[in-house]
Design an enzyme around this catalytic site. Structure first.
Site, short mmCIF file in Angstrom:
data_model
loop_
_atom_site.label_atom_id
_atom_site.label_comp_id
_atom_site.label_asym_id
_atom_site.label_seq_id
_atom_site.Cartn_x
_atom_site.Cartn_y
_atom_site.Cartn_z
N GLN A 73 0.82 -1.21 0.00
CA GLN A 73 0.00 0.00 0.00
C GLN A 73 0.87 1.27 0.00
O GLN A 73 0.52 2.29 0.61
CB GLN A 73 -0.95 -0.01 1.19
CG GLN A 73 -2.09 -0.99 1.07
CD GLN A 73 -3.03 -0.66 -0.08
OE1 GLN A 73 -3.24 0.52 -0.40
NE2 GLN A 73 -3.60 -1.67 -0.70
N SER A 74 1.97 1.22 -0.72
CA SER A 74 2.90 2.35 -0.75
C SER A 74 2.30 3.59 -1.42
O SER A 74 1.89 3.55 -2.59
CB SER A 74 4.16 1.93 -1.50
OG SER A 74 4.98 3.06 -1.79
N ASN A 75 2.27 4.69 -0.70
CA ASN A 75 1.87 5.97 -1.28
C ASN A 75 2.90 6.45 -2.29
O ASN A 75 2.57 7.04 -3.31
CB ASN A 75 1.72 7.02 -0.18
CG ASN A 75 0.69 6.63 0.86
OD1 ASN A 75 -0.45 6.32 0.52
ND2 ASN A 75 1.08 6.64 2.13
N CYS A 77 4.85 4.59 -4.22
CA CYS A 77 4.71 3.85 -5.47
C CYS A 77 3.50 4.34 -6.26
O CYS A 77 3.55 4.49 -7.49
CB CYS A 77 4.60 2.36 -5.18
SG CYS A 77 6.17 1.61 -4.66
#
Length: 325
Positions: A73-75, A77
């Site tokens: 859930q990387s912001n 990325c």
């Protein structure tokens, strides 16, 4: 401060808003919020500022593919994939699964759904093999003639972190001089940039990072080194030591990406009293730390405290968190 090559696509300056109802409920200092969740790129966030500088460097190097890594859930990325789509790059994301992943972790929800909408190529890995997979992807892209550019984890090298030195300049242009600036700190770029900007623009308050996933000692060392590199990149002779960096690691909770009762309360309070949405991983944890510090009397009641909202809203809608609110 030396200017740097930059693609200007963020919605700046981001607004600063008062939080009167939350301030009253907590009975502490005057609270304000800097809305970097409104930087405009794919639901916004602090990485948008960094990507303005990183993509300028990528273009100057003739890159055609952006490669980066982060959690499921990387912001970072999500915003990198969006920037790639906007400026015509291919994008490869190396996403790290948590220990003992479930079907919810791979579900197309939250940031991961957006990664797919931006047509990013996704490679899965575990934390212990992340660097190996990242460099394999880079080498593969290079040999295929795709001209890869490696966007650092969190956008947090000197080029990306410099964005937040300019962000501190922006805050001053908004005629704001709080006693405290509080925010989520993880890869260290945001805090490194704010630290340099504080020195360059004469900020007399204090910059406090609430660690999301690292011990204070680890984070202070990393940020000090990075801040020194940022200053050098900007043509300034400033050197920072770990003791110059304020970090609290009292709110690590159950670990990275694990939302507990403190994060749930913070998310609920900001939503209920101010209509502001936080995220489960970064701003929720930082706000939980801020709330606890206020309750403990850490701040003087006459202080003005600016909470710098670094974004992350899409993670609210991730499948792994849907039963926890």
């Amino acid at each position: 401060m030396k200017p740097l090559p930059r693609l200007r696509f963020a919605h700046l300056p981001t607004p600063i808003e008062h939080l009167p109802r939350l301030s009253a409920v907590l009975g502490g200092p005057k609270l304000l919020i800097k809305r970097d969740d409104q930087t405009g790129l794919a639901f916004g966030g602090n990485k948008t500022r960094k990507l303005e500088f990183l993509l300028a460097e990528a273009q100057a190097q003739g890159a055609r593919t952006l490669i980066t890594t982060g959690a499921v859930q990387s912001n970072h990325c999500r915003q990198t994939a969006a920037a790639a789509a906007r400026f015509g790059f291919d994008c490869v994301l190396i996403l790290t699964l948590p220990e003992n992943p479930s079907e919810k972790d791979r579900a197309l929800s939250g940031n991961l759904l957006l990664d797919h909408l931006f047509h990013a190529e996704i490679l899965w890995t575990e934390r212990q093999t992340r660097e190996e997979v990242l460099w394999e992807a880079f080498d593969t892209a290079w040999k295929a003639g795709r001209r890869p550019y490696l966007v650092p984890y969190g956008g947090s090298n000197a080029v990306g972190a410099a964005a937040y030195a300019f962000a501190m300049q922006e805050m001053f242009s908004q005629n704001l001089h709080p006693q405290w600036v509080v925010f989520a700190s993880s890869s260290g770029g945001t805090q490194a940039g704010l630290t340099v900007g504080s020195q360059l623009f004469g900020f007399h308050g204090k910059v406090l990072g609430i660690s999301v996933d690292e011990t204070a000692q680890e984070l202070q060392g990393r940020i000090a080194r990075l801040a020194t590199e940022v200053a050098s990149l900007l043509g300034e002779t400033l050197t920072f030591a770990p003791q110059d960096i304020m970090v609290s690691d009292d709110y690590l909770g159950g670990g990275y990406g694990v939302m507990g009762s403190a994060e749930r309360e913070a998310i609920s309070m900001f939503a209920r009293y101010e209509g502001v949405l936080l995220d489960p991983v970064y701003t929720g944890r930082a706000a939980a730390g801020l709330i606890d510090l206020i309750r403990k009397g850490f701040f003087d009641p006459t202080d003005t405290v600016l909470f710098w909202h670094t974004g992350g809203t899409p993670a609210l809608f991730a499948s792994r968190y849907k039963d926890l609110y």
